[in-house]
Design a protein around this motif. Sequence first.
Motif, PDB file in Angstrom:
ATOM      1  N   ASN A   1     -13.455   3.872   8.610  1.00 32.89           N
ATOM      2  CA  ASN A   1     -13.840   4.354   7.289  1.00 32.89           C
ATOM      3  C   ASN A   1     -13.588   5.858   7.226  1.00 32.89           C
ATOM      4  OD1 ASN A   1     -14.990   4.502   4.742  1.00 32.89           O
ATOM      5  ND2 ASN A   1     -17.089   4.676   5.521  1.00 32.89           N
ATOM      6  N   LYS A   2     -12.930   6.280   6.145  1.00 33.44           N
ATOM      7  CA  LYS A   2     -12.691   7.720   5.930  1.00 33.44           C
ATOM      8  C   LYS A   2     -13.525   8.145   4.738  1.00 33.44           C
ATOM      9  CE  LYS A   2      -7.797   8.474   7.037  1.00 33.44           C
ATOM     10  NZ  LYS A   2      -6.481   8.807   6.458  1.00 33.44           N
ATOM     11  N   PRO A   3     -14.824   8.401   4.921  1.00 33.73           N
ATOM     12  CA  PRO A   3     -15.721   8.650   3.770  1.00 33.73           C
ATOM     13  C   PRO A   3     -15.281   9.810   2.890  1.00 33.73           C
ATOM     14  CG  PRO A   3     -16.943   8.694   5.860  1.00 33.73           C
ATOM     15  CD  PRO A   3     -15.515   8.491   6.211  1.00 33.73           C
TER      16      PRO A   3
ATOM     17  N   SER B   1       0.840  -1.200   0.000  1.00 30.33           N
ATOM     18  CA  SER B   1       0.000   0.000   0.000  1.00 30.33           C
ATOM     19  C   SER B   1       0.866   1.237   0.000  1.00 30.33           C
ATOM     20  CB  SER B   1      -1.040  -0.026   1.138  1.00 30.33           C
ATOM     21  OG  SER B   1      -0.425   0.069   2.390  1.00 30.33           O
ATOM     22  N   TYR B   2       0.908   1.958   1.081  1.00 29.71           N
ATOM     23  CA  TYR B   2       1.479   3.295   1.071  1.00 29.71           C
ATOM     24  C   TYR B   2       2.992   3.423   1.118  1.00 29.71           C
ATOM     25  CZ  TYR B   2      -3.050   5.390   1.851  1.00 29.71           C
ATOM     26  OH  TYR B   2      -4.317   5.829   1.725  1.00 29.71           O
ATOM     27  N   GLY B   3       3.708   2.392   1.424  1.00 30.13           N
ATOM     28  CA  GLY B   3       5.129   2.572   1.713  1.00 30.13           C
ATOM     29  C   GLY B   3       5.251   3.417   2.959  1.00 30.13           C
TER      30      GLY B   3
ATOM     31  N   VAL C   1     -11.348  -8.562   6.161  1.00 33.92           N
ATOM     32  CA  VAL C   1     -11.130  -7.681   7.323  1.00 33.92           C
ATOM     33  C   VAL C   1      -9.983  -6.721   7.021  1.00 33.92           C
ATOM     34  CG1 VAL C   1     -10.486  -7.591   9.759  1.00 33.92           C
ATOM     35  CG2 VAL C   1     -11.995  -9.413   8.930  1.00 33.92           C
ATOM     36  N   GLU C   2     -10.303  -5.433   6.985  1.00 30.63           N
ATOM     37  CA  GLU C   2      -9.309  -4.414   6.621  1.00 30.63           C
ATOM     38  C   GLU C   2      -9.234  -3.355   7.717  1.00 30.63           C
ATOM     39  OE1 GLU C   2      -6.766  -3.425   5.123  1.00 30.63           O
ATOM     40  OE2 GLU C   2      -7.211  -2.517   3.183  1.00 30.63           O
ATOM     41  N   ASP C   3      -8.060  -2.759   7.885  1.00 30.87           N
ATOM     42  CA  ASP C   3      -7.901  -1.759   8.946  1.00 30.87           C
ATOM     43  C   ASP C   3      -8.645  -0.464   8.637  1.00 30.87           C
ATOM     44  OD1 ASP C   3      -6.156  -1.095   6.865  1.00 30.87           O
ATOM     45  OD2 ASP C   3      -4.417  -0.743   8.140  1.00 30.87           O
ATOM     46  N   ILE C   4      -8.389   0.099   7.445  1.00 28.79           N
ATOM     47  CA  ILE C   4      -8.969   1.415   7.150  1.00 28.79           C
ATOM     48  C   ILE C   4      -9.210   1.560   5.655  1.00 28.79           C
ATOM     49  CG2 ILE C   4      -6.667   2.515   7.083  1.00 28.79           C
ATOM     50  CD1 ILE C   4      -8.009   5.023   8.349  1.00 28.79           C
ATOM     51  N   VAL C   5     -10.328   2.196   5.310  1.00 31.14           N
ATOM     52  CA  VAL C   5     -10.584   2.499   3.905  1.00 31.14           C
ATOM     53  C   VAL C   5     -10.409   3.994   3.713  1.00 31.14           C
ATOM     54  CG1 VAL C   5     -12.247   2.500   2.030  1.00 31.14           C
ATOM     55  CG2 VAL C   5     -12.123   0.543   3.564  1.00 31.14           C
ATOM     56  N   ASP C   6      -9.434   4.334   2.894  1.00 29.71           N
ATOM     57  CA  ASP C   6      -9.097   5.727   2.620  1.00 29.71           C
ATOM     58  C   ASP C   6      -9.637   6.056   1.228  1.00 29.71           C
ATOM     59  OD1 ASP C   6      -7.489   8.051   3.577  1.00 29.71           O
ATOM     60  OD2 ASP C   6      -6.271   7.624   1.820  1.00 29.71           O
ATOM     61  N   SER C   7      -8.821   5.887   0.180  1.00 35.40           N
ATOM     62  CA  SER C   7      -9.340   6.093  -1.180  1.00 35.40           C
ATOM     63  C   SER C   7     -10.316   4.977  -1.553  1.00 35.40           C
ATOM     64  CB  SER C   7      -8.191   6.116  -2.185  1.00 35.40           C
ATOM     65  OG  SER C   7      -7.617   4.830  -2.299  1.00 35.40           O
ATOM     66  N   GLY C   8     -10.146   3.799  -0.961  1.00 34.56           N
ATOM     67  CA  GLY C   8     -10.980   2.650  -1.283  1.00 34.56           C
ATOM     68  C   GLY C   8     -10.381   1.770  -2.368  1.00 34.56           C
ATOM     69  N   LEU C   9      -9.269   2.211  -2.943  1.00 32.27           N
ATOM     70  CA  LEU C   9      -8.676   1.483  -4.074  1.00 32.27           C
ATOM     71  C   LEU C   9      -8.172   0.096  -3.666  1.00 32.27           C
ATOM     72  CD1 LEU C   9      -6.691   4.447  -5.712  1.00 32.27           C
ATOM     73  CD2 LEU C   9      -8.899   3.501  -6.433  1.00 32.27           C
ATOM     74  N   SER C  10      -7.554  -0.002  -2.487  1.00 35.01           N
ATOM     75  CA  SER C  10      -7.023  -1.294  -2.042  1.00 35.01           C
ATOM     76  C   SER C  10      -8.153  -2.301  -1.849  1.00 35.01           C
ATOM     77  CB  SER C  10      -6.288  -1.172  -0.704  1.00 35.01           C
ATOM     78  OG  SER C  10      -5.346  -0.143  -0.753  1.00 35.01           O
ATOM     79  N   LEU C  11      -9.179  -1.882  -1.116  1.00 35.88           N
ATOM     80  CA  LEU C  11     -10.259  -2.824  -0.804  1.00 35.88           C
ATOM     81  C   LEU C  11     -11.028  -3.224  -2.065  1.00 35.88           C
ATOM     82  CD1 LEU C  11     -11.536  -4.441   1.434  1.00 35.88           C
ATOM     83  CD2 LEU C  11     -13.084  -2.546   1.881  1.00 35.88           C
TER      84      LEU C  11
ATOM     85  N   PHE D   1      -4.718  11.661   9.409  1.00 30.59           N
ATOM     86  CA  PHE D   1      -3.910  10.453   9.427  1.00 30.59           C
ATOM     87  C   PHE D   1      -3.918   9.857  10.831  1.00 30.59           C
ATOM     88  CE2 PHE D   1      -0.374   7.585   8.973  1.00 30.59           C
ATOM     89  CZ  PHE D   1      -0.639   7.061   7.719  1.00 30.59           C
ATOM     90  N   VAL D   2      -4.398   8.632  10.925  1.00 28.99           N
ATOM     91  CA  VAL D   2      -4.538   7.998  12.238  1.00 28.99           C
ATOM     92  C   VAL D   2      -3.585   6.808  12.377  1.00 28.99           C
ATOM     93  CG1 VAL D   2      -6.922   8.760  12.521  1.00 28.99           C
ATOM     94  CG2 VAL D   2      -6.475   6.550  11.452  1.00 28.99           C
ATOM     95  N   VAL D   3      -3.195   6.543  13.587  1.00 26.25           N
ATOM     96  CA  VAL D   3      -2.290   5.418  13.856  1.00 26.25           C
ATOM     97  C   VAL D   3      -2.737   4.687  15.117  1.00 26.25           C
ATOM     98  CG1 VAL D   3      -0.236   6.455  12.772  1.00 26.25           C
ATOM     99  CG2 VAL D   3      -0.704   6.885  15.204  1.00 26.25           C
TER     100      VAL D   3
HETATM  101  P1  IMP Z   1      -6.718   3.039   0.279  1.00 31.65           P
HETATM  102  O1  IMP Z   1      -6.379   2.083  -0.823  1.00 31.65           O
HETATM  103  O2  IMP Z   1      -6.439   4.464  -0.108  1.00 31.65           O
HETATM  104  O3  IMP Z   1      -8.147   2.881   0.784  1.00 31.65           O
HETATM  105  O4  IMP Z   1      -5.718   2.774   1.445  1.00 31.65           O
HETATM  106  C1  IMP Z   1      -5.935   1.826   2.375  1.00 31.65           C
HETATM  107  C2  IMP Z   1      -4.663   1.494   3.113  1.00 31.65           C
HETATM  108  O5  IMP Z   1      -3.835   2.632   3.336  1.00 31.65           O
HETATM  109  C3  IMP Z   1      -5.033   0.993   4.485  1.00 31.65           C
HETATM  110  O6  IMP Z   1      -5.178  -0.398   4.484  1.00 31.65           O
HETATM  111  C4  IMP Z   1      -3.881   1.459   5.340  1.00 31.65           C
HETATM  112  O7  IMP Z   1      -2.864   0.483   5.346  1.00 31.65           O
HETATM  113  C5  IMP Z   1      -3.385   2.711   4.667  1.00 31.65           C
HETATM  114  N1  IMP Z   1      -3.948   3.932   5.299  1.00 31.65           N
HETATM  115  C6  IMP Z   1      -4.874   4.770   4.810  1.00 31.65           C
HETATM  116  N2  IMP Z   1      -5.164   5.771   5.646  1.00 31.65           N
HETATM  117  C7  IMP Z   1      -4.385   5.561   6.728  1.00 31.65           C
HETATM  118  C8  IMP Z   1      -4.242   6.249   7.986  1.00 31.65           C
HETATM  119  O8  IMP Z   1      -4.884   7.265   8.309  1.00 31.65           O
HETATM  120  N3  IMP Z   1      -3.352   5.693   8.848  1.00 31.65           N
HETATM  121  C9  IMP Z   1      -2.622   4.576   8.564  1.00 31.65           C
HETATM  122  N4  IMP Z   1      -2.751   3.901   7.421  1.00 31.65           N
HETATM  123  C10 IMP Z   1      -3.619   4.386   6.508  1.00 31.65           C
END
Ligand code: IMP
Length: 181
Positions: free
Chosen positions: A132-134, A71-73, A100-110, A154-156
């Motif tokens: 969820n980060k709508p 994902s993000y590096g 089961v996923e930790d967080i959905v940001d852009s949603g691209l990964s899920l 950005f949460v941890v």
């Molecule tokens: P997406 O593909 O943009 O939805 O990114 C999802 C992935 O990015 C998550 O599974 C996390 O590993 C990482 N990520 C996105 N937002 C955060 C954040 O606020 N804190 C930590 N990791 C995040």
Amino acid sequence: MNLMNCDISRVLFDEQQIQARIKEIGQMIDKDYEGKEPVIIGILKGGFIFMSDLVRSISLHLEIDFMAISSYGAGTSSSGVVKIRKDIDIPLENRDVIIVEDIVDSGLSLQYIKDYIWKHKPASVRTCILLNKPEAHKTEMEFDYVCFEVGNEFVVGYGLDYGERYRNLPYIGILKEECYS
Ligand code: IMP
Ligand code: MG
């Protein structure tokens, strides 16, 4: 003195809040999957603590497996590039899968993971996400089980990292901007 605590500007969800919510989600899954034996697929690494608490809140027979994707590096914004680093080991044909996923940001990964799982011809696929980060979504998505919604910060903690740090914080908090600027 815990050095990590100094890097957090605000605690969003403490241990008690997280455990109480996971208990509720476990009860929903027990009800929705009565008579079934779902396969719970945790997405590494961020989902590892959530996954371990979630499966213990479910009282059905179940199987677990894990997938790891890139994902993000070390940064804080989505690359949109998804690469499978650890694939599923359990055959999923005709199985009821819960991702089961930790967080959905852009949603691209899920979205990518969901499409990939469907290729294995499961009977059903549902998603269970901790956060969820709508406001950050770049794709139309619906989730079946969501613990909490957060703003575009950005949460941890509780599995979530910044540059591989903070996964071992027992709560979820906002990382101070000075820690990643
Ligand atoms: P997406 O593909 O943009 O939805 O990114 C999802 C992935 O990015 C998550 O599974 C996390 O590993 C990482 N990520 C996105 N937002 C955060 C954040 O606020 N804190 C930590 N990791 C995040
Ligand atoms: Mg992740």
